[in-house]
Scaffold this active site. Structure first.
Site, PDB file in Angstrom:
ATOM      1  N   LYS A   1       0.851  -1.384  -0.092  1.00 36.48           N
ATOM      2  CA  LYS A   1      -0.022   0.093  -0.016  1.00 36.48           C
ATOM      3  C   LYS A   1       0.909   1.204  -0.146  1.00 36.48           C
ATOM      4  CE  LYS A   1      -4.332  -1.856   0.963  1.00 36.48           C
ATOM      5  NZ  LYS A   1      -5.452  -1.703   1.730  1.00 36.48           N
TER       6      LYS A   1
ATOM      7  N   LYS B   1      -3.400 -10.347  -7.048  1.00 39.71           N
ATOM      8  CA  LYS B   1      -4.622 -10.486  -5.937  1.00 39.71           C
ATOM      9  C   LYS B   1      -5.801  -9.817  -6.656  1.00 39.71           C
ATOM     10  CE  LYS B   1      -5.739  -8.336  -2.094  1.00 39.71           C
ATOM     11  NZ  LYS B   1      -6.237  -8.055  -0.917  1.00 39.71           N
TER      12      LYS B   1
ATOM     13  N   LYS C   1     -10.337  -4.687  -4.558  1.00 40.79           N
ATOM     14  CA  LYS C   1     -11.361  -3.722  -4.920  1.00 40.79           C
ATOM     15  C   LYS C   1     -11.053  -2.440  -5.159  1.00 40.79           C
ATOM     16  CE  LYS C   1     -12.956  -3.894  -0.214  1.00 40.79           C
ATOM     17  NZ  LYS C   1     -12.103  -3.545   1.048  1.00 40.79           N
TER      18      LYS C   1
HETATM   19  P1  ATP Z   1      -7.987  -3.419  -0.682  1.00 35.19           P
HETATM   20  O1  ATP Z   1      -7.814  -3.851  -2.106  1.00 35.19           O
HETATM   21  O2  ATP Z   1      -8.571  -1.971  -0.733  1.00 35.19           O
HETATM   22  O3  ATP Z   1      -6.781  -3.560   0.139  1.00 35.19           O
HETATM   23  P2  ATP Z   1      -9.320  -5.863  -0.083  1.00 35.19           P
HETATM   24  O4  ATP Z   1     -10.160  -5.937  -1.330  1.00 35.19           O
HETATM   25  O5  ATP Z   1      -8.115  -6.599   0.211  1.00 35.19           O
HETATM   26  O6  ATP Z   1      -8.975  -4.228   0.103  1.00 35.19           O
HETATM   27  P3  ATP Z   1     -10.199  -5.978   2.617  1.00 35.19           P
HETATM   28  O7  ATP Z   1     -11.260  -5.091   3.409  1.00 35.19           O
HETATM   29  O8  ATP Z   1      -8.967  -5.649   2.868  1.00 35.19           O
HETATM   30  O9  ATP Z   1     -10.277  -5.964   1.177  1.00 35.19           O
HETATM   31  O10 ATP Z   1     -10.536  -7.504   2.821  1.00 35.19           O
HETATM   32  C1  ATP Z   1     -11.635  -8.153   3.303  1.00 35.19           C
HETATM   33  C2  ATP Z   1     -11.473  -9.568   3.426  1.00 35.19           C
HETATM   34  O11 ATP Z   1     -11.429  -9.920   2.212  1.00 35.19           O
HETATM   35  C3  ATP Z   1     -10.133 -10.050   4.219  1.00 35.19           C
HETATM   36  O12 ATP Z   1     -10.308 -11.003   4.853  1.00 35.19           O
HETATM   37  C4  ATP Z   1      -9.440 -10.381   3.035  1.00 35.19           C
HETATM   38  O13 ATP Z   1      -8.465 -11.594   3.142  1.00 35.19           O
HETATM   39  C5  ATP Z   1     -10.424 -11.012   1.674  1.00 35.19           C
HETATM   40  N1  ATP Z   1      -9.829 -10.727   0.768  1.00 35.19           N
HETATM   41  C6  ATP Z   1      -9.768  -9.669  -0.173  1.00 35.19           C
HETATM   42  N2  ATP Z   1      -9.247  -9.998  -1.382  1.00 35.19           N
HETATM   43  C7  ATP Z   1      -9.098 -11.335  -1.619  1.00 35.19           C
HETATM   44  C8  ATP Z   1      -9.042 -12.042  -2.652  1.00 35.19           C
HETATM   45  N3  ATP Z   1      -8.498 -11.644  -3.816  1.00 35.19           N
HETATM   46  N4  ATP Z   1      -9.258 -13.412  -2.413  1.00 35.19           N
HETATM   47  C9  ATP Z   1      -9.690 -13.924  -1.417  1.00 35.19           C
HETATM   48  N5  ATP Z   1      -9.944 -13.274  -0.198  1.00 35.19           N
HETATM   49  C10 ATP Z   1      -9.693 -11.757  -0.339  1.00 35.19           C
END
Ligand code: ATP
Ligand code: LTN
Length: 337
Positions: free
Chosen positions: A114, A200, A203
């Site tokens: 980040k 990965k 969002k």
């Molecule tokens: P950002 O992209 O803004 O960092 P994020 O999509 O990683 O956000 P979070 O709110 O940080 O979202 O994550 C919420 C939950 O979703 C956590 O348990 C995280 O491990 C899971 N998660 C996020 N992205 C993935 C993915 N690509 N595959 C599986 N689990 C995910």
């Protein structure tokens, strides 16, 4: 006395909730509700470690609650609340900051990622993010924390901080903090980007084609999956260590997570078939999974008071539980009470 074990987890209201968030975390939460005391929060304090538009953050926080409920989290069974409405999180985070080393925080992969993505805003909150997350988990004496793979490092540091604090202040057998375990789904713990499948699914990706939002139109979801990046080999095989196969590996994982079938079985079913057929079926399976979620989400959209009431009730209940842990901590460190 309630003998159920405790589950704690949450998602940040920082963008569109993706298929990765759903398969890696939220879908897994639903099944745990019968057997455990489940506590799920909307992590808005964490969300501001990256700049947010205030109106949007406010809206997204309640939208996230709607998503939890639409995905099958039952407010009668699980405790749901907004992180910023329970002050104990920020209070414990301050204390735990004083029991966490700069060195261990600087090794966190999410911080490194980040801070390179937001080079103009490498703030102290981004750095101490895992301490706030440790506070979330430890306040509720959680046994299990269901998250995607990317968060396992944060669970590890949570355990380290808890053990350190217990070690300094507690007698053997009478710890202040329960040591939590991470809990990942069998398939879907790391859903990859549809356009760059070695990254990965996130969002906050700039390219909306890289992720599937649970709120995308169903026809858009279908298109995104059908145009997912694959390879030119034309063979449907699961080779998790082969980056050249990352696109197909990812679609197989998604299919497995959505249908509950083992990857080997899916591979066998598609022997001799082409990517076109496979993608069509993955798209259909994902759309059918999301369709009822969307329908419930749309129904909830008209009932803001219902959502606000859940948060109010949730914050009161969460404060009671969190307050018990926080007062033990304050006593241990020597604050006058
Ligand atoms: P950002 O992209 O803004 O960092 P994020 O999509 O990683 O956000 P979070 O709110 O940080 O979202 O994550 C919420 C939950 O979703 C956590 O348990 C995280 O491990 C899971 N998660 C996020 N992205 C993935 C993915 N690509 N595959 C599986 N689990 C995910
Ligand atoms: N850091 C998590 C969100 C989060 C969380 C938590 C998850 C904040 N506090 C406590 C589980 C338990 C993320 O998914 N990025």
């Amino acid at each position: 006395m309630d003998e159920k074990k405790t589950i704690f987890s949450g998602v940040q209201p920082s963008g569109n909730i993706t298929l990765g968030n759903y398969l890696g975390a939220i879908k897994n939460w639903v099944n745990l509700q019968e057997e455990y005391r489940c506590i799920y929060a909307m992590m808005d304090l964490h969300a501001i470690t990256v700049r947010q538009n205030p109106q949007e953050l406010r809206k997204r926080t309640l939208d996230l609650l709607k998503i939890y409920i639409a995905c099958g989290i039952d407010p009668e069974k699980s405790l749901l609340f907004i992180q910023s409405q329970v002050p104990h999180h920020a209070q414990l985070a301050w204390v735990l900051n004083c029991y966490t080393y700069m060195g261990e925080l600087s090794r966190m992969t999410q911080f490194k990622d980040k801070s390179s993505k937001h080079a103009d805003n490498i703030n102290a909150g981004l750095f101490t993010y895992p301490v706030l997350m440790a506070s979330d988990i430890l306040l509720y004496q959680a046994d299990l924390v269901p998250v995607g793979k990317d968060q396992m490092q944060h669970i590890e540091i949570t355990r380290d901080i808890a053990e350190r604090f217990n070690g300094v202040y507690c007698q053997e057998g009478n710890p202040v903090f329960k040591i939590p375990e991470g809990f990942m789904p069998k398939a879907g713990a790391k859903v990859m980007s549809l356009t760059e499948p070695t990254k990965k699914m996130s969002k906050s990706d700039e390219n909306p084609k890289a992720y599937i939002s649970l709120l995308d139109d169903l026809s858009v979801i279908e298109k995104k999956i059908k145009s997912a990046v694959t390879d030119s080999e034309g063979v449907i095989e699961y080779r998790p260590d082969d980056d050249a196969k990352a696109g197909i590996n990812n679609l197989l994982t998604i299919m497995s997570a959505v249908t509950g079938k083992d990857i080997d079985k899916i591979v066998a079913e598609y022997q001799g078939k082409g990517y076109g057929d496979f993608k069509k079926d993955v798209a259909e399976a994902v759309v059918e999974e999301i369709r009822p979620i969307r329908a419930r989400y749309d129904e909830l959209s008209n009932d803001k008071q219902y959502l606000v009431d859940i948060c109010e009730k949730g914050a009161i209940e969460a404060s009671k539980i969190a307050g018990r842990t926080l007062s033990k901590v304050y006593k241990k460190v020597g604050f006058v009470q």
